[in-house]
Motif scaffolding. Structure first.
Motif, PDB file in Angstrom:
ATOM      1  N   LEU A  64     -45.953 -57.956  59.434  1.00  0.00           N
ATOM      2  CA  LEU A  64     -45.501 -59.051  58.737  1.00  0.00           C
ATOM      3  C   LEU A  64     -44.707 -59.275  57.959  1.00  0.00           C
ATOM      4  CD1 LEU A  64     -45.976 -62.244  58.370  1.00  0.00           C
ATOM      5  CD2 LEU A  64     -47.855 -61.706  56.582  1.00  0.00           C
ATOM      6  N   GLY A  65     -44.536 -58.137  56.917  1.00  0.00           N
ATOM      7  CA  GLY A  65     -43.610 -57.722  55.830  1.00  0.00           C
ATOM      8  C   GLY A  65     -42.011 -57.508  56.540  1.00  0.00           C
ATOM      9  N   ASP A  66     -42.159 -56.757  57.773  1.00  0.00           N
ATOM     10  CA  ASP A  66     -40.952 -56.529  58.590  1.00  0.00           C
ATOM     11  C   ASP A  66     -40.235 -57.674  59.055  1.00  0.00           C
ATOM     12  OD1 ASP A  66     -40.955 -53.592  58.019  1.00  0.00           O
ATOM     13  OD2 ASP A  66     -42.006 -53.042  59.978  1.00  0.00           O
ATOM     14  N   ASP A  76     -41.047 -62.775  49.707  1.00  0.00           N
ATOM     15  CA  ASP A  76     -42.055 -62.770  50.330  1.00  0.00           C
ATOM     16  C   ASP A  76     -42.607 -61.379  51.201  1.00  0.00           C
ATOM     17  OD1 ASP A  76     -42.753 -65.402  49.912  1.00  0.00           O
ATOM     18  OD2 ASP A  76     -41.746 -66.097  51.805  1.00  0.00           O
ATOM     19  N   ALA A  77     -41.413 -60.798  51.692  1.00  0.00           N
ATOM     20  CA  ALA A  77     -41.716 -59.526  52.259  1.00  0.00           C
ATOM     21  C   ALA A  77     -42.044 -58.475  51.157  1.00  0.00           C
ATOM     22  CB  ALA A  77     -40.328 -59.028  52.959  1.00  0.00           C
ATOM     23  N   GLN A  78     -41.343 -58.713  50.036  1.00  0.00           N
ATOM     24  CA  GLN A  78     -41.632 -57.727  48.863  1.00  0.00           C
ATOM     25  C   GLN A  78     -43.112 -57.904  48.431  1.00  0.00           C
ATOM     26  OE1 GLN A  78     -39.017 -58.745  45.352  1.00  0.00           O
ATOM     27  NE2 GLN A  78     -40.460 -57.902  44.003  1.00  0.00           N
ATOM     28  N   LYS A  79     -43.404 -59.100  48.410  1.00  0.00           N
ATOM     29  CA  LYS A  79     -45.071 -59.248  48.085  1.00  0.00           C
ATOM     30  C   LYS A  79     -45.942 -58.406  48.990  1.00  0.00           C
ATOM     31  CE  LYS A  79     -44.247 -63.808  45.699  1.00  0.00           C
ATOM     32  NZ  LYS A  79     -44.132 -65.088  45.787  1.00  0.00           N
ATOM     33  N   ASN A  80     -45.634 -58.578  50.288  1.00  0.00           N
ATOM     34  CA  ASN A  80     -46.608 -58.034  51.161  1.00  0.00           C
ATOM     35  C   ASN A  80     -46.573 -56.397  50.908  1.00  0.00           C
ATOM     36  OD1 ASN A  80     -46.988 -60.149  52.951  1.00  0.00           O
ATOM     37  ND2 ASN A  80     -47.019 -58.798  54.604  1.00  0.00           N
ATOM     38  N   SER A  96     -44.606 -45.345  53.449  1.00  0.00           N
ATOM     39  CA  SER A  96     -43.905 -46.285  54.267  1.00  0.00           C
ATOM     40  C   SER A  96     -43.695 -47.737  53.530  1.00  0.00           C
ATOM     41  CB  SER A  96     -44.687 -46.595  55.974  1.00  0.00           C
ATOM     42  OG  SER A  96     -44.536 -45.436  56.548  1.00  0.00           O
ATOM     43  N   SER A  97     -45.122 -48.064  53.054  1.00  0.00           N
ATOM     44  CA  SER A  97     -44.917 -49.187  52.360  1.00  0.00           C
ATOM     45  C   SER A  97     -43.992 -49.076  51.047  1.00  0.00           C
ATOM     46  CB  SER A  97     -46.399 -49.539  51.741  1.00  0.00           C
ATOM     47  OG  SER A  97     -47.270 -49.817  52.998  1.00  0.00           O
ATOM     48  N   PHE A  98     -44.023 -48.275  50.219  1.00  0.00           N
ATOM     49  CA  PHE A  98     -43.167 -47.952  49.249  1.00  0.00           C
ATOM     50  C   PHE A  98     -41.678 -48.204  49.649  1.00  0.00           C
ATOM     51  CE2 PHE A  98     -46.615 -46.462  46.423  1.00  0.00           C
ATOM     52  CZ  PHE A  98     -46.416 -47.343  45.342  1.00  0.00           C
ATOM     53  N   TYR A  99     -41.324 -47.369  50.725  1.00  0.00           N
ATOM     54  CA  TYR A  99     -40.192 -47.292  51.451  1.00  0.00           C
ATOM     55  C   TYR A  99     -39.539 -48.786  51.769  1.00  0.00           C
ATOM     56  CZ  TYR A  99     -36.320 -46.768  54.615  1.00  0.00           C
ATOM     57  OH  TYR A  99     -35.166 -46.846  55.222  1.00  0.00           O
ATOM     58  N   ASN A 100     -40.494 -49.509  52.351  1.00  0.00           N
ATOM     59  CA  ASN A 100     -40.091 -50.727  52.806  1.00  0.00           C
ATOM     60  C   ASN A 100     -40.000 -51.850  51.640  1.00  0.00           C
ATOM     61  OD1 ASN A 100     -39.737 -50.048  55.368  1.00  0.00           O
ATOM     62  ND2 ASN A 100     -41.429 -51.436  56.266  1.00  0.00           N
ATOM     63  N   ASN A 103     -36.582 -51.258  50.183  1.00  0.00           N
ATOM     64  CA  ASN A 103     -35.595 -51.818  51.017  1.00  0.00           C
ATOM     65  C   ASN A 103     -35.374 -53.192  50.712  1.00  0.00           C
ATOM     66  OD1 ASN A 103     -34.958 -49.692  52.365  1.00  0.00           O
ATOM     67  ND2 ASN A 103     -36.282 -49.964  54.160  1.00  0.00           N
ATOM     68  N   THR A 104     -36.514 -54.219  50.489  1.00  0.00           N
ATOM     69  CA  THR A 104     -36.804 -55.302  50.078  1.00  0.00           C
ATOM     70  C   THR A 104     -36.127 -55.534  48.687  1.00  0.00           C
ATOM     71  OG1 THR A 104     -38.989 -55.375  49.237  1.00  0.00           O
ATOM     72  CG2 THR A 104     -38.665 -56.136  51.631  1.00  0.00           C
ATOM     73  N   LEU A 105     -36.570 -54.801  47.572  1.00  0.00           N
ATOM     74  CA  LEU A 105     -35.828 -54.871  46.583  1.00  0.00           C
ATOM     75  C   LEU A 105     -34.268 -54.656  46.644  1.00  0.00           C
ATOM     76  CD1 LEU A 105     -38.837 -52.949  44.689  1.00  0.00           C
ATOM     77  CD2 LEU A 105     -38.236 -55.242  44.420  1.00  0.00           C
ATOM     78  N   LEU A 106     -33.997 -53.870  47.165  1.00  0.00           N
ATOM     79  CA  LEU A 106     -32.638 -53.317  47.326  1.00  0.00           C
ATOM     80  C   LEU A 106     -31.673 -54.686  47.699  1.00  0.00           C
ATOM     81  CD1 LEU A 106     -30.392 -51.026  47.004  1.00  0.00           C
ATOM     82  CD2 LEU A 106     -30.711 -50.486  49.304  1.00  0.00           C
ATOM     83  N   LYS A 107     -32.205 -55.298  48.866  1.00  0.00           N
ATOM     84  CA  LYS A 107     -31.783 -56.665  49.212  1.00  0.00           C
ATOM     85  C   LYS A 107     -31.511 -57.771  48.342  1.00  0.00           C
ATOM     86  CE  LYS A 107     -30.440 -55.720  53.675  1.00  0.00           C
ATOM     87  NZ  LYS A 107     -29.243 -56.166  54.380  1.00  0.00           N
TER      88      LYS A 107
END
Length: 199
Positions: A64-66, A76-80, A96-100, A103-107
């Motif tokens: 869902l986050g992806d 929303d993805a960041q919260k997930n 993997s969760s920290f990695y993603n 990515n969301t924080l970077l965006k």
């Protein structure tokens, strides 16, 4: 006879649980299919349906986050991903969760926070090359941002110094003009006094 009844009753209680698990996996599979076809809004709906069937589904939550990330729903993805990163998971899933999350924080241009997320991912999985690359990228971006901010601050300081200098020069010129005006007035008054004496 009693033990057979208990066993049968136990099995009957498990059937709804197994059916819910199968429904959750079915929605995840359908969501994955939509995701691969880049129909991200539909995959989001299917992952949400999977989570309705099994709230604790790591795959449902992660996917869902992806899907939200792909739709540029970064908050929303960041919260997930933050929720997953802070839950009780094995090291690989947590990494993997920290990695993603990074990515969301970077965006979202949250560079310092993304750097921390990538570092957390690497602490759990030091071999994650993508996390290493993204960490270096985020650090470079932060450095550039700080240098740019420093240059802008220096320009602003220089501009303020020039304004103060210009104001001082204007003040000095005004003083000179006032002084000349006073001298001319004194000369005029002196001339008027002399003219009156002559009369």
């Amino acid at each position: 006879m009693k033990s057979k009844i208990i066993i049968i009753s136990g099995l009957l209680l498990l059937i709804p649980v197994l059916a819910m698990g199968q429904a959750e996996r079915k929605y995840i599979r359908q969501g994955n299919k939509q995701y691969r076809e880049e129909v991200f809004d539909e995959s989001e709906i299917l992952y949400r349906k999977a989570l309705e069937k099994e709230e604790q589904s790591y795959s449902g939550e992660f996917n869902l986050g992806d899907a939200m990330y792909k739709q540029e729903k970064y908050e929303d993805a960041q919260k997930n991903f933050a929720s997953l990163a802070n839950s009780e998971l094995d090291r690989v899933k947590k990494s993997s969760s920290f990695y993603n999350l990074g990515n969301t924080l970077l965006k979202g241009n949250k560079l310092k926070e993304s750097i921390e997320a990538y570092k957390s991912s690497l602490r759990l999985d030091p071999g994650n090359q993508e996390a290493k690359y993204n960490l270096a990228y985020a650090q470079d971006q932060l450095k550039q941002q700080e240098e740019q901010q420093k240059q802008e601050d220096n320009k602003e300081e220089s501009k303020q110094d020039n304004n103060q200098e210009n104001n001082k020069d204007k003040g000095d010129k005004q003083e000179e003009e006032d002084s000349k005006d006073n001298e001319e007035q004194d000369d005029q008054d002196g001339q008027n006094d002399q003219d009156q004496d002559d009369n």
